[in-house]
Design a protein around this motif. Structure first.
Motif, PDB file in Angstrom:
ATOM      1  N   LEU A 187       0.816  -1.212   0.000  1.00  0.00           N
ATOM      2  CA  LEU A 187       0.000   0.000   0.000  1.00  0.00           C
ATOM      3  C   LEU A 187       0.849   1.261   0.000  1.00  0.00           C
ATOM      4  O   LEU A 187       0.511   2.270  -0.630  1.00  0.00           O
ATOM      5  CB  LEU A 187      -0.931  -0.007   1.213  1.00  0.00           C
ATOM      6  CG  LEU A 187      -2.082  -1.021   1.155  1.00  0.00           C
ATOM      7  CD1 LEU A 187      -2.851  -1.024   2.475  1.00  0.00           C
ATOM      8  CD2 LEU A 187      -3.029  -0.706   0.004  1.00  0.00           C
ATOM      9  N   LEU A 188       1.983   1.227   0.730  1.00  0.00           N
ATOM     10  CA  LEU A 188       2.873   2.390   0.765  1.00  0.00           C
ATOM     11  C   LEU A 188       3.473   2.654  -0.615  1.00  0.00           C
ATOM     12  O   LEU A 188       3.570   3.798  -1.058  1.00  0.00           O
ATOM     13  CB  LEU A 188       3.972   2.173   1.806  1.00  0.00           C
ATOM     14  CG  LEU A 188       4.871   3.390   2.082  1.00  0.00           C
ATOM     15  CD1 LEU A 188       4.040   4.572   2.582  1.00  0.00           C
ATOM     16  CD2 LEU A 188       5.960   3.033   3.085  1.00  0.00           C
ATOM     17  N   LEU A 189       3.896   1.572  -1.284  1.00  0.00           N
ATOM     18  CA  LEU A 189       4.404   1.725  -2.659  1.00  0.00           C
ATOM     19  C   LEU A 189       3.317   2.273  -3.580  1.00  0.00           C
ATOM     20  O   LEU A 189       3.577   3.120  -4.454  1.00  0.00           O
ATOM     21  CB  LEU A 189       4.926   0.381  -3.181  1.00  0.00           C
ATOM     22  CG  LEU A 189       6.226  -0.131  -2.547  1.00  0.00           C
ATOM     23  CD1 LEU A 189       6.547  -1.540  -3.065  1.00  0.00           C
ATOM     24  CD2 LEU A 189       7.386   0.820  -2.866  1.00  0.00           C
ATOM     25  N   PHE A 196      -4.032   9.547  -0.290  1.00  0.00           N
ATOM     26  CA  PHE A 196      -4.402   9.599   1.126  1.00  0.00           C
ATOM     27  C   PHE A 196      -5.006   8.265   1.587  1.00  0.00           C
ATOM     28  O   PHE A 196      -4.754   7.804   2.707  1.00  0.00           O
ATOM     29  CB  PHE A 196      -5.397  10.740   1.366  1.00  0.00           C
ATOM     30  CG  PHE A 196      -4.732  12.089   1.463  1.00  0.00           C
ATOM     31  CD1 PHE A 196      -3.975  12.422   2.582  1.00  0.00           C
ATOM     32  CD2 PHE A 196      -4.858  13.026   0.441  1.00  0.00           C
ATOM     33  CE1 PHE A 196      -3.367  13.662   2.682  1.00  0.00           C
ATOM     34  CE2 PHE A 196      -4.250  14.252   0.533  1.00  0.00           C
ATOM     35  CZ  PHE A 196      -3.494  14.581   1.643  1.00  0.00           C
ATOM     36  N   TRP A 197      -5.822   7.644   0.708  1.00  0.00           N
ATOM     37  CA  TRP A 197      -6.444   6.370   1.074  1.00  0.00           C
ATOM     38  C   TRP A 197      -5.377   5.288   1.284  1.00  0.00           C
ATOM     39  O   TRP A 197      -5.354   4.582   2.295  1.00  0.00           O
ATOM     40  CB  TRP A 197      -7.424   5.955  -0.036  1.00  0.00           C
ATOM     41  CG  TRP A 197      -8.390   4.878   0.379  1.00  0.00           C
ATOM     42  CD1 TRP A 197      -8.289   4.016   1.415  1.00  0.00           C
ATOM     43  CD2 TRP A 197      -9.631   4.574  -0.264  1.00  0.00           C
ATOM     44  NE1 TRP A 197      -9.360   3.177   1.484  1.00  0.00           N
ATOM     45  CE2 TRP A 197     -10.214   3.502   0.450  1.00  0.00           C
ATOM     46  CE3 TRP A 197     -10.308   5.081  -1.365  1.00  0.00           C
ATOM     47  CZ2 TRP A 197     -11.434   2.930   0.087  1.00  0.00           C
ATOM     48  CZ3 TRP A 197     -11.521   4.524  -1.726  1.00  0.00           C
ATOM     49  CH2 TRP A 197     -12.082   3.458  -1.008  1.00  0.00           C
ATOM     50  N   ALA A 202      -1.860   2.037   4.664  1.00  0.00           N
ATOM     51  CA  ALA A 202      -0.523   1.477   4.882  1.00  0.00           C
ATOM     52  C   ALA A 202      -0.037   1.776   6.290  1.00  0.00           C
ATOM     53  O   ALA A 202       0.488   0.904   7.007  1.00  0.00           O
ATOM     54  CB  ALA A 202       0.447   2.039   3.845  1.00  0.00           C
ATOM     55  N   MET A 203      -0.212   3.042   6.725  1.00  0.00           N
ATOM     56  CA  MET A 203       0.278   3.429   8.048  1.00  0.00           C
ATOM     57  C   MET A 203      -0.520   2.750   9.164  1.00  0.00           C
ATOM     58  O   MET A 203      -0.022   2.544  10.265  1.00  0.00           O
ATOM     59  CB  MET A 203       0.215   4.952   8.199  1.00  0.00           C
ATOM     60  CG  MET A 203       1.163   5.693   7.257  1.00  0.00           C
ATOM     61  SD  MET A 203       2.880   5.120   7.349  1.00  0.00           S
ATOM     62  CE  MET A 203       3.288   5.587   9.020  1.00  0.00           C
ATOM     63  N   GLU A 204      -1.778   2.366   8.858  1.00  0.00           N
ATOM     64  CA  GLU A 204      -2.556   1.617   9.852  1.00  0.00           C
ATOM     65  C   GLU A 204      -1.896   0.255  10.111  1.00  0.00           C
ATOM     66  O   GLU A 204      -1.832  -0.216  11.250  1.00  0.00           O
ATOM     67  CB  GLU A 204      -3.993   1.426   9.365  1.00  0.00           C
ATOM     68  CG  GLU A 204      -4.872   0.729  10.406  1.00  0.00           C
ATOM     69  CD  GLU A 204      -6.245   0.364   9.876  1.00  0.00           C
ATOM     70  OE1 GLU A 204      -7.074  -0.091  10.683  1.00  0.00           O
ATOM     71  OE2 GLU A 204      -6.473   0.510   8.659  1.00  0.00           O
ATOM     72  N   PHE A 205      -1.384  -0.387   9.009  1.00  0.00           N
ATOM     73  CA  PHE A 205      -0.688  -1.671   9.174  1.00  0.00           C
ATOM     74  C   PHE A 205       0.595  -1.493   9.981  1.00  0.00           C
ATOM     75  O   PHE A 205       0.973  -2.349  10.786  1.00  0.00           O
ATOM     76  CB  PHE A 205      -0.346  -2.271   7.808  1.00  0.00           C
ATOM     77  CG  PHE A 205      -1.511  -2.964   7.151  1.00  0.00           C
ATOM     78  CD1 PHE A 205      -2.081  -4.112   7.706  1.00  0.00           C
ATOM     79  CD2 PHE A 205      -2.042  -2.483   5.970  1.00  0.00           C
ATOM     80  CE1 PHE A 205      -3.141  -4.744   7.090  1.00  0.00           C
ATOM     81  CE2 PHE A 205      -3.099  -3.115   5.357  1.00  0.00           C
ATOM     82  CZ  PHE A 205      -3.670  -4.248   5.915  1.00  0.00           C
ATOM     83  N   PHE A 222      -6.105   6.996  14.097  1.00  0.00           N
ATOM     84  CA  PHE A 222      -5.718   8.275  13.466  1.00  0.00           C
ATOM     85  C   PHE A 222      -5.501   8.101  11.958  1.00  0.00           C
ATOM     86  O   PHE A 222      -6.002   8.878  11.141  1.00  0.00           O
ATOM     87  CB  PHE A 222      -4.450   8.820  14.124  1.00  0.00           C
ATOM     88  CG  PHE A 222      -3.859   9.995  13.385  1.00  0.00           C
ATOM     89  CD1 PHE A 222      -4.418  11.258  13.488  1.00  0.00           C
ATOM     90  CD2 PHE A 222      -2.746   9.826  12.553  1.00  0.00           C
ATOM     91  CE1 PHE A 222      -3.879  12.329  12.793  1.00  0.00           C
ATOM     92  CE2 PHE A 222      -2.206  10.892  11.864  1.00  0.00           C
ATOM     93  CZ  PHE A 222      -2.768  12.150  11.983  1.00  0.00           C
ATOM     94  N   TRP A 223      -4.739   7.053  11.596  1.00  0.00           N
ATOM     95  CA  TRP A 223      -4.434   6.861  10.174  1.00  0.00           C
ATOM     96  C   TRP A 223      -5.651   6.421   9.362  1.00  0.00           C
ATOM     97  O   TRP A 223      -5.775   6.772   8.194  1.00  0.00           O
ATOM     98  CB  TRP A 223      -3.298   5.854  10.013  1.00  0.00           C
ATOM     99  CG  TRP A 223      -1.963   6.450  10.361  1.00  0.00           C
ATOM    100  CD1 TRP A 223      -1.194   6.171  11.436  1.00  0.00           C
ATOM    101  CD2 TRP A 223      -1.295   7.474   9.617  1.00  0.00           C
ATOM    102  NE1 TRP A 223      -0.041   6.941  11.438  1.00  0.00           N
ATOM    103  CE2 TRP A 223      -0.089   7.761  10.315  1.00  0.00           C
ATOM    104  CE3 TRP A 223      -1.557   8.180   8.458  1.00  0.00           C
ATOM    105  CZ2 TRP A 223       0.825   8.710   9.883  1.00  0.00           C
ATOM    106  CZ3 TRP A 223      -0.649   9.129   8.023  1.00  0.00           C
ATOM    107  CH2 TRP A 223       0.526   9.396   8.723  1.00  0.00           C
ATOM    108  N   ILE A 224      -6.569   5.689  10.010  1.00  0.00           N
ATOM    109  CA  ILE A 224      -7.772   5.330   9.261  1.00  0.00           C
ATOM    110  C   ILE A 224      -8.624   6.567   8.992  1.00  0.00           C
ATOM    111  O   ILE A 224      -9.312   6.670   7.973  1.00  0.00           O
ATOM    112  CB  ILE A 224      -8.577   4.222   9.993  1.00  0.00           C
ATOM    113  CG1 ILE A 224      -9.478   3.492   8.968  1.00  0.00           C
ATOM    114  CG2 ILE A 224      -9.445   4.800  11.096  1.00  0.00           C
ATOM    115  CD1 ILE A 224      -8.711   2.733   7.929  1.00  0.00           C
ATOM    116  N   LYS A 225      -8.574   7.549   9.926  1.00  0.00           N
ATOM    117  CA  LYS A 225      -9.271   8.819   9.685  1.00  0.00           C
ATOM    118  C   LYS A 225      -8.620   9.577   8.512  1.00  0.00           C
ATOM    119  O   LYS A 225      -9.316  10.183   7.687  1.00  0.00           O
ATOM    120  CB  LYS A 225      -9.253   9.677  10.949  1.00  0.00           C
ATOM    121  CG  LYS A 225     -10.140   9.137  12.072  1.00  0.00           C
ATOM    122  CD  LYS A 225     -10.064  10.024  13.307  1.00  0.00           C
ATOM    123  CE  LYS A 225     -10.962   9.501  14.430  1.00  0.00           C
ATOM    124  NZ  LYS A 225     -10.890  10.345  15.646  1.00  0.00           N
TER     125      LYS A 225
END
Length: 682
Positions: free
Chosen positions: A12-14, A47-48, A53-56, A66-69
């Motif tokens: 997801l980050l990539l 952003f999605w 990715a940051m949630e993982f 926070f990251w899901i928001k």
């Protein structure tokens, strides 16, 4: 966090990095609204993917929330922005005005606000529960009303966008099918992944696979951009160009079968009903066009006979794809109007040449200084037998040195300013060496598509010779007329002298006065003839000067004392014909003589006035001579018309000769007004 979750986070980050690059790339291009809307969409997906990715990667529960928001910035806006992109791609500009866009984005903004304030109301997620007590465990989000409203809204927009793309796919050329299919996939794949997540078919609690669908869509769009020019020309633009252009287009495949045709091809009777027909069958009634196709010519101009009766220009372009021959594009242009213009031009040029040949004047066409056209009369005027001998020669070759610079200046003026110049006289030296006087006029024209000057010249050598002879003849006539007037004047002066000599032997005063009056009359007429032979105009004299001279002569002839009498003369400078001047001069002589002899008896003092001027009455030009005095006046009841006075009889008789009206006023002294009309040339 498990290794499996780390891999998903990396993917997801990539994806986030890829779509961010696409967003920046598109934003820099900004050559159309399509780039701008694509940039907004890719920022939304960024952003999605980033939030997911940051949630993982986050271990703490608060960090995951926070990251899901953050991801909800994309969750809420991705579908509306994708729909706006499809509207722009399909050329539905009327639905993407600021008011419509604001309406589309209103609900997403509400959803984003609700997501960030969910702790206060739970409208998006009523509850959030970890699947285990392990650090970094996935969270299970209970779905509230706000969540389902956003899902429903997103699904509706994606389905509408897919319908638009399906319509485009059905009516667009094959070359754009890959573009459209990729766009359809970019909306369909996230839709499927979202359905799988929301129906819990995958069976992994807390795992939202929708971002991975977005990742696949982002990769597909990237391929479309760099391979299929997604942001280049769109099918609707191609369709508009193909269907509205005035030239006809026919596209044949490598088997010579018609696969596409635009409405303009109807000019030769070919339309969409003919798609699929072989060229040999299609062009049976157009043999010239069929031959052009079979000979593989690149361009030709042919006449399409019955029932079309038009001239067409046809061009053939071979179509290749990766160096493989795919077919042929035939372009048809209606040039009937151009052909008619060419024919009219040719006919008018032929008529021009025919009229030029019939003209008695020389007609030449000059480009630069070179003669490019000359008629028969030109050969004659320049001393040649054939007008072709003039072609290619410098126009100024024949000009006399005295006329050459003037002719060059005129030619330059016509070329630079496009002015028509009136005829002037010039001199030329013909090829046989004869010096000729010519009259020349210059006019700007277009000759064979070039700026040129038409020169019309006529030989006026004979006319100039006749004019010179006429001038000499008129000069001789003038000299003769001057001599006649001089002799008449001399004869009248002889008569005056004889009368003067005779009067010396007359003792009777009354008889001597009669002789004196006759002398003055003869002198008045002599002065008229003297003025004529001194004047450049042998028919008219300037009468004001004559009045002054005559009045002074009469004043001293009757020995008037300047201290006793005063004479006031006010006259305009007026030219009078001799037939009017002589009678008027005699009238003035009689009236002044009477004033000087009878108006002031016993050496009384007084004044005599003479006025002569022109005026307008009832649109008629008139002249008035007034002779007045403030003397004793005429006897009461005196009628000048019944008088036995020779002088007054002459006045009325001479007035009749010039159709003048005589008015007598005896209120104060005596005033005679002589009024008459004469057509005068000034």
């Amino acid at each position: 966090m498990s290794a499996q979750h780390s891999i998903l986070g990396i993917i997801l980050l990539l994806s986030a990095i890829i779509v961010l690059y696409l967003a920046i790339y598109s934003l820099k291009k900004r050559s159309s609204n399509l780039y701008f809307y694509f940039s907004l969409l890719t920022f939304s997906v960024f952003f999605w993917c980033l939030g997911s990715a940051m949630e993982f990667f986050s271990a703490a529960m608060w960090a995951k929330i926070f990251w899901i928001k953050i991801s909800y910035i994309g969750v809420a806006t991705a579908a509306p922005l994708w729909f706006i992109l499809i509207l722009e791609y399909g050329h539905y500009e009327k639905y993407i005005k600021p008011a419509y866009i604001g309406t589309l984005m209103l609900l997403p903004l509400v959803i984003i606000t609700l997501a960030f304030t969910n702790d206060f109301h739970g409208f998006i997620w009523p509850s959030i529960t970890p699947i285990s007590d392990a650090a970094g465990a996935l969270l299970i989000y209970a779905h509230g009303l706000g969540y389902w409203i956003n899902i429903g809204y997103s699904f509706i927009l994606i389905i509408l966008g897919l319908v638009i793309l399906l319509k485009l796919l059905m009516k667009s050329p094959r070359i754009y099918h890959n573009q459209i299919l990729i766009l359809m996939s970019s909306g369909l794949i996230p839709l499927i992944f979202s359905i799988l997540y929301n129906t819990d078919i995958i069976g992994v609690p807390g795992l939202d696979i929708t971002p991975f669908g977005l990742t696949i869509s982002g990769l597909l769009i990237a391929v479309s951009i760099f391979k299929f020019s997604l942001l280049g020309i769109r099918p609707i633009a191609y369709e508009t160009l193909f269907n509205t252009i005035k030239n006809g287009f026919m596209v044949f495949d490598k088997d010579d079968k018609l696969i596409d045709v635009n409405p303009a091809a109807e000019m030769i009777g070919i339309n969409t009903d003919d798609v699929g027909r072989q060229v040999t069958e299609l062009l049976n009634n157009l043999p010239e066009l069929k031959k052009f196709y079979q000979d593989s010519d690149e361009e030709a101009v042919v006449f399409a006979g019955d029932p079309f009766n038009i001239w067409i220009r046809i061009q053939s372009t071979l179509l290749y794809d990766k160096n493989q021959f795919r077919g042929r594009l035939i372009t048809i242009q209606d040039i009937s109007k151009l052909k008619r213009v060419e024919k009219d031009y040719s006919d008018s040029e032929e008529r021009y040449k025919n009229l030029s040949e019939l003209s008695p004047d020389a007609i030449l066409v000059v480009i630069g200084e070179e003669i490019v056209f000359a008629n028969k009369a030109s050969a004659t005027i320049f001393g040649l037998e054939d007008p072709k001998d003039l072609l290619g020669k410098n126009f100024f070759t024949f000009h006399h040195p005295d006329s050459r610079e003037t002719a060059k200046k005129r030619l330059k003026e016509v070329f630079s300013e496009g002015r028509f110049l009136d005829f002037i006289e010039e001199k030329i030296i013909a090829s046989d060496g004869k010096l000729k006087d010519i009259e020349v006029g210059d006019a700007p024209i277009s000759y064979n598509g070039k700026q040129a000057v038409q020169i019309v010249a006529r030989d006026i050598s004979e006319r100039k010779k006749l004019e010179e002879e006429l001038k000499n003849s008129l000069k001789e006539k003038d000299l003769m007329m001057k001599e006649i007037h001089h002799r008449v004047k001399n004869n009248l002066m002889v008569i005056q002298s004889l009368l003067n000599l005779q009067s010396r032997y007359i003792k009777d005063t009354d008889a001597r006065d009669i002789f004196k009056d006759s002398q003055n009359r003869a002198k008045a007429m002599a002065m008229i003839h003297e003025s004529l032979y001194k004047s450049s105009d042998l028919k008219r004299i300037e009468f004001s000067e004559y009045i002054n001279t005559l009045a002074n002569n009469l004043f001293y002839s009757y020995a008037a004392d300047p201290k006793q009498l005063k004479m006031d003369i006010n006259v305009e400078e007026i030219m009078l014909d001799i037939n009017t001047a002589i009678p008027l001069g005699l009238i003035l002589t009689e009236l002044l003589s009477n004033c000087l002899k009878y108006a002031f008896p016993d050496d009384k003092n007084g004044e005599i006035k003479v006025d002569f001027y022109s005026y307008t009455e009832n649109s008629e030009n008139k002249l008035k001579l007034t002779v007045s005095d403030n003397g004793v006046g005429l006897p009461e009841g005196f009628d000048p018309k019944k008088s036995d006075s020779l002088g007054l009889t002459l006045v009325y008789s001479l007035a009749g000769q010039i159709n003048a009206t005589v008015t007598l006023d005896t209120t104060t002294g005596t005033t005679f007004e002589i009024t008459f009309e004469e057509k005068m040339e000034y």
